[in-house]
Design a protein around this motif. Sequence first.
Motif, PDB file in Angstrom:
ATOM      1  N   LEU A  32       0.829  -1.205   0.000  1.00 42.22           N
ATOM      2  CA  LEU A  32       0.000   0.000   0.000  1.00 42.22           C
ATOM      3  C   LEU A  32       0.864   1.257   0.000  1.00 42.22           C
ATOM      4  O   LEU A  32       0.539   2.249  -0.671  1.00 42.22           O
ATOM      5  CB  LEU A  32      -0.927  -0.015   1.213  1.00 42.22           C
ATOM      6  CG  LEU A  32      -1.985  -1.133   1.235  1.00 42.22           C
ATOM      7  CD1 LEU A  32      -2.736  -1.126   2.558  1.00 42.22           C
ATOM      8  CD2 LEU A  32      -2.961  -0.980   0.074  1.00 42.22           C
ATOM      9  N   ALA A  33       1.956   1.227   0.754  1.00 42.47           N
ATOM     10  CA  ALA A  33       2.851   2.384   0.772  1.00 42.47           C
ATOM     11  C   ALA A  33       3.470   2.613  -0.601  1.00 42.47           C
ATOM     12  O   ALA A  33       3.558   3.755  -1.084  1.00 42.47           O
ATOM     13  CB  ALA A  33       3.938   2.180   1.821  1.00 42.47           C
ATOM     14  N   ALA A  34       3.879   1.535  -1.254  1.00 39.36           N
ATOM     15  CA  ALA A  34       4.471   1.658  -2.586  1.00 39.36           C
ATOM     16  C   ALA A  34       3.450   2.166  -3.588  1.00 39.36           C
ATOM     17  O   ALA A  34       3.771   2.970  -4.476  1.00 39.36           O
ATOM     18  CB  ALA A  34       5.030   0.303  -3.031  1.00 39.36           C
ATOM     19  N   ALA A  35       2.192   1.706  -3.446  1.00 37.28           N
ATOM     20  CA  ALA A  35       1.139   2.180  -4.337  1.00 37.28           C
ATOM     21  C   ALA A  35       0.892   3.664  -4.135  1.00 37.28           C
ATOM     22  O   ALA A  35       0.749   4.434  -5.090  1.00 37.28           O
ATOM     23  CB  ALA A  35      -0.140   1.386  -4.095  1.00 37.28           C
ATOM     24  N   GLY A  36       0.862   4.092  -2.862  1.00 37.82           N
ATOM     25  CA  GLY A  36       0.619   5.499  -2.570  1.00 37.82           C
ATOM     26  C   GLY A  36       1.742   6.404  -3.046  1.00 37.82           C
ATOM     27  O   GLY A  36       1.508   7.555  -3.421  1.00 37.82           O
ATOM     28  N   ASN A  37       2.981   5.881  -3.053  1.00 35.71           N
ATOM     29  CA  ASN A  37       4.136   6.686  -3.476  1.00 35.71           C
ATOM     30  C   ASN A  37       4.487   6.491  -4.952  1.00 35.71           C
ATOM     31  O   ASN A  37       5.469   7.062  -5.424  1.00 35.71           O
ATOM     32  CB  ASN A  37       5.354   6.327  -2.620  1.00 35.71           C
ATOM     33  CG  ASN A  37       5.156   6.706  -1.158  1.00 35.71           C
ATOM     34  OD1 ASN A  37       4.523   7.719  -0.857  1.00 35.71           O
ATOM     35  ND2 ASN A  37       5.699   5.899  -0.246  1.00 35.71           N
ATOM     36  N   GLY A  38       3.708   5.658  -5.623  1.00 35.18           N
ATOM     37  CA  GLY A  38       3.979   5.436  -7.045  1.00 35.18           C
ATOM     38  C   GLY A  38       5.270   4.696  -7.313  1.00 35.18           C
ATOM     39  O   GLY A  38       5.888   4.890  -8.368  1.00 35.18           O
ATOM     40  N   GLN A  39       5.691   3.827  -6.389  1.00 35.04           N
ATOM     41  CA  GLN A  39       6.957   3.099  -6.536  1.00 35.04           C
ATOM     42  C   GLN A  39       6.715   1.796  -7.317  1.00 35.04           C
ATOM     43  O   GLN A  39       6.501   0.723  -6.745  1.00 35.04           O
ATOM     44  CB  GLN A  39       7.545   2.801  -5.152  1.00 35.04           C
ATOM     45  CG  GLN A  39       7.894   4.054  -4.371  1.00 35.04           C
ATOM     46  CD  GLN A  39       8.307   3.752  -2.943  1.00 35.04           C
ATOM     47  OE1 GLN A  39       7.735   2.878  -2.295  1.00 35.04           O
ATOM     48  NE2 GLN A  39       9.296   4.480  -2.450  1.00 35.04           N
ATOM     49  N   PHE A  40       6.761   1.904  -8.620  1.00 37.63           N
ATOM     50  CA  PHE A  40       6.390   0.786  -9.489  1.00 37.63           C
ATOM     51  C   PHE A  40       7.302  -0.424  -9.279  1.00 37.63           C
ATOM     52  O   PHE A  40       6.822  -1.564  -9.183  1.00 37.63           O
ATOM     53  CB  PHE A  40       6.446   1.242 -10.946  1.00 37.63           C
ATOM     54  CG  PHE A  40       5.908   0.234 -11.914  1.00 37.63           C
ATOM     55  CD1 PHE A  40       4.546   0.050 -12.063  1.00 37.63           C
ATOM     56  CD2 PHE A  40       6.769  -0.545 -12.670  1.00 37.63           C
ATOM     57  CE1 PHE A  40       4.043  -0.885 -12.951  1.00 37.63           C
ATOM     58  CE2 PHE A  40       6.279  -1.484 -13.573  1.00 37.63           C
ATOM     59  CZ  PHE A  40       4.917  -1.651 -13.713  1.00 37.63           C
ATOM     60  N   GLU A  41       8.600  -0.215  -9.209  1.00 34.22           N
ATOM     61  CA  GLU A  41       9.531  -1.333  -9.048  1.00 34.22           C
ATOM     62  C   GLU A  41       9.319  -2.047  -7.710  1.00 34.22           C
ATOM     63  O   GLU A  41       9.413  -3.276  -7.627  1.00 34.22           O
ATOM     64  CB  GLU A  41      10.984  -0.838  -9.150  1.00 34.22           C
ATOM     65  CG  GLU A  41      11.368  -0.334 -10.535  1.00 34.22           C
ATOM     66  CD  GLU A  41      11.223  -1.431 -11.588  1.00 34.22           C
ATOM     67  OE1 GLU A  41      11.501  -2.605 -11.271  1.00 34.22           O
ATOM     68  OE2 GLU A  41      10.819  -1.108 -12.716  1.00 34.22           O
ATOM     69  N   ARG A  42       9.017  -1.281  -6.672  1.00 37.93           N
ATOM     70  CA  ARG A  42       8.756  -1.887  -5.378  1.00 37.93           C
ATOM     71  C   ARG A  42       7.480  -2.729  -5.422  1.00 37.93           C
ATOM     72  O   ARG A  42       7.413  -3.818  -4.839  1.00 37.93           O
ATOM     73  CB  ARG A  42       8.628  -0.798  -4.305  1.00 37.93           C
ATOM     74  CG  ARG A  42       8.318  -1.299  -2.906  1.00 37.93           C
ATOM     75  CD  ARG A  42       9.353  -2.283  -2.414  1.00 37.93           C
ATOM     76  NE  ARG A  42       9.122  -2.660  -1.012  1.00 37.93           N
ATOM     77  CZ  ARG A  42       9.557  -3.780  -0.475  1.00 37.93           C
ATOM     78  NH1 ARG A  42      10.241  -4.666  -1.208  1.00 37.93           N
ATOM     79  NH2 ARG A  42       9.324  -4.050   0.798  1.00 37.93           N
ATOM     80  N   LEU A  43       6.487  -2.251  -6.132  1.00 40.14           N
ATOM     81  CA  LEU A  43       5.252  -3.015  -6.295  1.00 40.14           C
ATOM     82  C   LEU A  43       5.534  -4.354  -6.968  1.00 40.14           C
ATOM     83  O   LEU A  43       5.006  -5.391  -6.558  1.00 40.14           O
ATOM     84  CB  LEU A  43       4.237  -2.215  -7.118  1.00 40.14           C
ATOM     85  CG  LEU A  43       3.599  -1.000  -6.441  1.00 40.14           C
ATOM     86  CD1 LEU A  43       2.782  -0.208  -7.458  1.00 40.14           C
ATOM     87  CD2 LEU A  43       2.728  -1.437  -5.266  1.00 40.14           C
ATOM     88  N   LEU A  44       6.373  -4.331  -7.979  1.00 41.15           N
ATOM     89  CA  LEU A  44       6.705  -5.571  -8.689  1.00 41.15           C
ATOM     90  C   LEU A  44       7.408  -6.562  -7.765  1.00 41.15           C
ATOM     91  O   LEU A  44       7.216  -7.777  -7.875  1.00 41.15           O
ATOM     92  CB  LEU A  44       7.587  -5.269  -9.895  1.00 41.15           C
ATOM     93  CG  LEU A  44       6.936  -4.505 -11.058  1.00 41.15           C
ATOM     94  CD1 LEU A  44       7.947  -4.267 -12.169  1.00 41.15           C
ATOM     95  CD2 LEU A  44       5.727  -5.273 -11.593  1.00 41.15           C
ATOM     96  N   GLN A  45       8.228  -6.036  -6.837  1.00 42.88           N
ATOM     97  CA  GLN A  45       8.920  -6.914  -5.894  1.00 42.88           C
ATOM     98  C   GLN A  45       7.950  -7.600  -4.937  1.00 42.88           C
ATOM     99  O   GLN A  45       8.181  -8.732  -4.500  1.00 42.88           O
ATOM    100  CB  GLN A  45       9.941  -6.108  -5.088  1.00 42.88           C
ATOM    101  CG  GLN A  45      11.100  -5.562  -5.901  1.00 42.88           C
ATOM    102  CD  GLN A  45      11.986  -4.642  -5.077  1.00 42.88           C
ATOM    103  OE1 GLN A  45      11.719  -4.389  -3.896  1.00 42.88           O
ATOM    104  NE2 GLN A  45      13.048  -4.127  -5.684  1.00 42.88           N
ATOM    105  N   LEU A  46       6.869  -6.921  -4.616  1.00 41.60           N
ATOM    106  CA  LEU A  46       5.933  -7.431  -3.623  1.00 41.60           C
ATOM    107  C   LEU A  46       4.839  -8.317  -4.222  1.00 41.60           C
ATOM    108  O   LEU A  46       4.154  -9.047  -3.496  1.00 41.60           O
ATOM    109  CB  LEU A  46       5.269  -6.263  -2.879  1.00 41.60           C
ATOM    110  CG  LEU A  46       6.221  -5.420  -2.036  1.00 41.60           C
ATOM    111  CD1 LEU A  46       5.551  -4.114  -1.632  1.00 41.60           C
ATOM    112  CD2 LEU A  46       6.648  -6.200  -0.786  1.00 41.60           C
ATOM    113  N   LEU A  47       4.676  -8.257  -5.536  1.00 42.91           N
ATOM    114  CA  LEU A  47       3.633  -9.024  -6.209  1.00 42.91           C
ATOM    115  C   LEU A  47       4.206 -10.301  -6.818  1.00 42.91           C
ATOM    116  O   LEU A  47       5.289 -10.288  -7.403  1.00 42.91           O
ATOM    117  CB  LEU A  47       2.985  -8.190  -7.321  1.00 42.91           C
ATOM    118  CG  LEU A  47       2.162  -6.980  -6.871  1.00 42.91           C
ATOM    119  CD1 LEU A  47       1.817  -6.113  -8.080  1.00 42.91           C
ATOM    120  CD2 LEU A  47       0.882  -7.438  -6.165  1.00 42.91           C
ATOM    121  N   HIS A  48       3.474 -11.388  -6.680  1.00 43.33           N
ATOM    122  CA  HIS A  48       3.852 -12.625  -7.360  1.00 43.33           C
ATOM    123  C   HIS A  48       3.690 -12.407  -8.866  1.00 43.33           C
ATOM    124  O   HIS A  48       2.762 -11.704  -9.294  1.00 43.33           O
ATOM    125  CB  HIS A  48       2.955 -13.770  -6.891  1.00 43.33           C
ATOM    126  CG  HIS A  48       3.386 -15.113  -7.382  1.00 43.33           C
ATOM    127  ND1 HIS A  48       3.062 -15.579  -8.644  1.00 43.33           N
ATOM    128  CD2 HIS A  48       4.113 -16.091  -6.797  1.00 43.33           C
ATOM    129  CE1 HIS A  48       3.565 -16.788  -8.804  1.00 43.33           C
ATOM    130  NE2 HIS A  48       4.214 -17.121  -7.701  1.00 43.33           N
TER     131      HIS A  48
END
Length: 291
Positions: free
Chosen positions: A186-202
Motif C-alpha cells: 500500500l505504501a508503494a502504491a501510494g508513493n507510485g513506486q512501481f519497481e517496489r510493487l513488482l517486488q511485492l507481487l507474485h
Amino acid sequence: MPEAHRTDPVSEAFESHRDRLRAIAYRVLGSHADAEDVVQEAWLRLSRQDSGTIDNLGGWLTTVVGRISLDVLRAGRARPQVALDDQLPEFTVMLHDAPVPEDLVTLGDSVGLALLTVLDALRPDERLAFVLHDVFAVPHGETARILGKSADATKMLTSRARKKVQVAQRPASGGHQQREVVQAFLAAAGNGQFERLLQLLHPEVKLTAHTPHGQFVTLGATEVATRAKTAGGAAQGHAATVNGRPGVISWSETGTPLALLAFTVTDGRITEITAVTDPAKLALINLPDPA
C-alpha cells in the motif's frame, strides 16, 4: 410464494430448509446459479415424493442436494469459478485492532473465494465429503450414505480432503509478516513506486475488482502494479482482517464505505487481491463501523 403454497405444510417445511440447502450446494459447486438449480431440483423431487415415507425431512433433503451436486460435479457442469458467476465472495471482516476469534482463521469457517478456489482442486467425492462434514457438520454416517461408501471410507476421504485443503491454504508466513507485506504494498502504491510493487507481487498475481461498472479480473504483476499506482488512496484506510487474511477498509468523511481490499500472501509475495468498490456490493457486506 403463492397463497396455496404458503398453506401447504410440505412447501413450508421445504422453505424452512431452503437457505441451508442453497448454502451446501453453493459451497460444493461454487456457483450461485448452479446452487439454485440444485435446490429447485430437490423441490421437484420432494413434490413427487410421498412425504409420509420421509422420517427426517432435513436429512432427506441434504441427501438429495448432496447427490445432485455430486452428479453435477462429476458431469463437469459446475461453474466453480466465482468470478464467472459475477457474485461477491462471502466476507467476515473485523478491524485489525479488534480481537479476531480463532475460528475465523480456521479453514472450515473461511467459505469465501479462497476456499472455493482450493475446493475446486479436489475430486468431486472429496469436495462433497469435506463440505458436508467439516463445514456443515453432517455426520460421517449420513455423508457415507450420500456418497454410497462405508463410514470408514468416508472418514478417510474427508481426512484426505481436509489435509489437501490445509496444505493449499496454509500461510507460508505468520499473520504479522503477511500484514507487513500488505502495508509495504500500500505504501508503494501510494508513493507510485512501481519497481517496489513488482517486488511485492507474485508474477502470476490475480486482482479481482468488483466495481460499479462490473467485475474485472487483472492477471500478472506488471498489470496489477500499474493499476495499484492509481489506487494509492487505499493506504489511508484502516487495517482489517478479512476471512482471517490481511485487508483494508476505507471510508468517506461521512462514514460511508468506499473500498474493501483483501490480500492473500504466500512466501512473502501477494498472490491474490480482491477489491470491492461497488457501493451496492459494499452495502451487502457486514462491515464494522469506522474506528
